[in-house]
Design an enzyme around this catalytic site. Structure first.
Site, PDB file in Angstrom:
ATOM      1  CG  ASP A 141      86.489  32.705  88.234  1.00 19.11           C
ATOM      2  OD1 ASP A 141      86.348  33.737  88.363  1.00 19.11           O
ATOM      3  OD2 ASP A 141      85.908  31.635  89.286  1.00 19.11           O
ATOM      4  CB  SER A 165      86.107  33.708  96.464  1.00 22.48           C
ATOM      5  OG  SER A 165      86.973  32.996  95.479  1.00 22.48           O
ATOM      6  CG  HIS A 212      86.523  28.179  91.866  1.00 21.29           C
ATOM      7  ND1 HIS A 212      86.455  28.460  93.240  1.00 21.29           N
ATOM      8  CD2 HIS A 212      86.321  29.185  91.025  1.00 21.29           C
ATOM      9  CE1 HIS A 212      85.934  29.758  93.035  1.00 21.29           C
ATOM     10  NE2 HIS A 212      86.048  29.946  91.797  1.00 21.29           N
ATOM     11  CB  ALA A 254      77.283  29.775  88.068  1.00 22.38           C
ATOM     12  CB  CYS A 256      80.318  34.812  86.461  1.00 24.64           C
ATOM     13  SG  CYS A 256      81.344  34.801  87.537  1.00 24.64           S
ATOM     14  CG  HIS A 287      89.890  32.548  91.755  1.00 27.37           C
ATOM     15  ND1 HIS A 287      89.415  33.977  91.303  1.00 27.37           N
ATOM     16  CD2 HIS A 287      88.741  31.950  91.319  1.00 27.37           C
ATOM     17  CE1 HIS A 287      88.085  33.740  91.586  1.00 27.37           C
ATOM     18  NE2 HIS A 287      87.967  32.716  91.163  1.00 27.37           N
ATOM     19  CD  GLU A 314      84.626  36.270  93.627  1.00 28.32           C
ATOM     20  OE1 GLU A 314      85.507  36.495  92.803  1.00 28.32           O
ATOM     21  OE2 GLU A 314      84.195  35.298  93.870  1.00 28.32           O
ATOM     22  CE  LYS A 354      84.240  36.372  85.372  1.00 28.52           C
ATOM     23  NZ  LYS A 354      84.545  35.357  86.287  1.00 28.52           N
ATOM     24  CG  ASP A 374      83.833  32.563  84.208  1.00 28.59           C
ATOM     25  OD1 ASP A 374      84.462  33.323  83.297  1.00 28.59           O
ATOM     26  OD2 ASP A 374      83.522  32.855  85.189  1.00 28.59           O
TER      27      ASP A 374
HETATM   28  C1  VGL Z   1      81.754  31.839  89.495  1.00 28.02           C
HETATM   29  C2  VGL Z   1      81.528  31.191  91.753  1.00 28.02           C
HETATM   30  C3  VGL Z   1      82.765  31.287  91.918  1.00 28.02           C
HETATM   31  C4  VGL Z   1      81.105  31.997  88.263  1.00 28.02           C
HETATM   32  C5  VGL Z   1      83.036  32.219  89.596  1.00 28.02           C
HETATM   33  O1  VGL Z   1      81.784  31.881  87.121  1.00 28.02           O
HETATM   34  O2  VGL Z   1      79.872  32.013  88.168  1.00 28.02           O
HETATM   35  N1  VGL Z   1      81.042  31.323  90.470  1.00 28.02           N
HETATM   36  N2  VGL Z   1      83.455  31.789  90.941  1.00 28.02           N
HETATM   37 ZN    ZN Z   2      85.636  32.126  91.092  1.00 27.28          ZN
END
Ligand code: VGL
Ligand code: ZN
Length: 197
Positions: free
Chosen positions: A60, A68, A79, A139, A143, A62, A111, A104, A18
């Protein structure tokens, strides 16, 4: 900066999680100090390419009404909406040819922090006889953590490179490392000092 080699092999996978604009400064869900990991990630990608290591790149991805998001009652600002600039990979990331891509959290109602959740990643890795996974990216407390714990539970020898990840919060990062270690994941501390996390 010269960094120590990891010792990657052709039966390893490098999972790059990500590294999208929304997770960097100026993005919708900026992870503190995320920029610092880019040169480290690029070095590891170079080593992987030289070692014949399979590189997996996740994103990510979405829909605009993902569960989320705050407007849907979730915990995050909107995001990484598919097709938007914030969902693009950071331009400094040296995306290698031959990488496998995983998108994903594409369905509005669910989620998916883990790259293994609802994807064919595990089968793809097994088909290639891969037994070790090295994880970098964002992060650390979401993830990266969930992907690492799933990888370990699925039977892969799993390593997270701490110099190449950052958490949303410091406490989240501490908890994530404890949870990962408890699940059998090796957290590799930065190979070169000084490295201020
Ligand atoms: C993530 C928060 C929301 C990540 C993804 O990639 O860690 N964190 N969506
Ligand atoms: Zn996300």
């Amino acid at each position: 900066m010269m960094r120590k080699k990891i010792g990657l092999r052709s039966t390893d996978a490098l999972l790059v999680v990500d590294l999208q604009l929304d997770f960097f400064a100026g993005g919708k869900l900026a992870v503190p100090r995320a920029e610092e990991i880019l040169p480290v990630v690029n070095d590891v990608i170079d080593e992987a390419r030289r070692s014949g290591t399979q590189i997996i790149v996740s994103r990510d991805w979405h829909p605009p009404d993902h569960v989320s998001f705050a407007a849907q009652g979730g915990e995050w600002p909107q995001h990484c909406v598919r097709g938007t600039r914030g969902a693009e990979f950071h331009p400094e990331l040296r995306l290698p040819p031959g990488a496998l891509f995983v998108s994903k959290a594409k369905r509005a109602e669910r989620e998916q922090y883990s790259d293994f959740d609802g994807t064919s990643l595990a089968e793809e890795l097994r088909r290639r006889a891969i037994d070790r996974i090295f994880i970098v990216g964002l992060a650390e407390d979401f993830c990266v953590k969930c992907s690492a714990i799933d990888a370990a539970r699925l039977g892969f020898e799993t390593h997270v490179l701490r110099a190449a990840t950052r958490p949303v919060t410091r406490e989240g990062g501490e908890r994530a490392r404890a949870e990962m270690r408890a699940a059998g994941v090796t957290v590799i501390e930065p190979p070169c000092a000084p490295y201020d996390i």
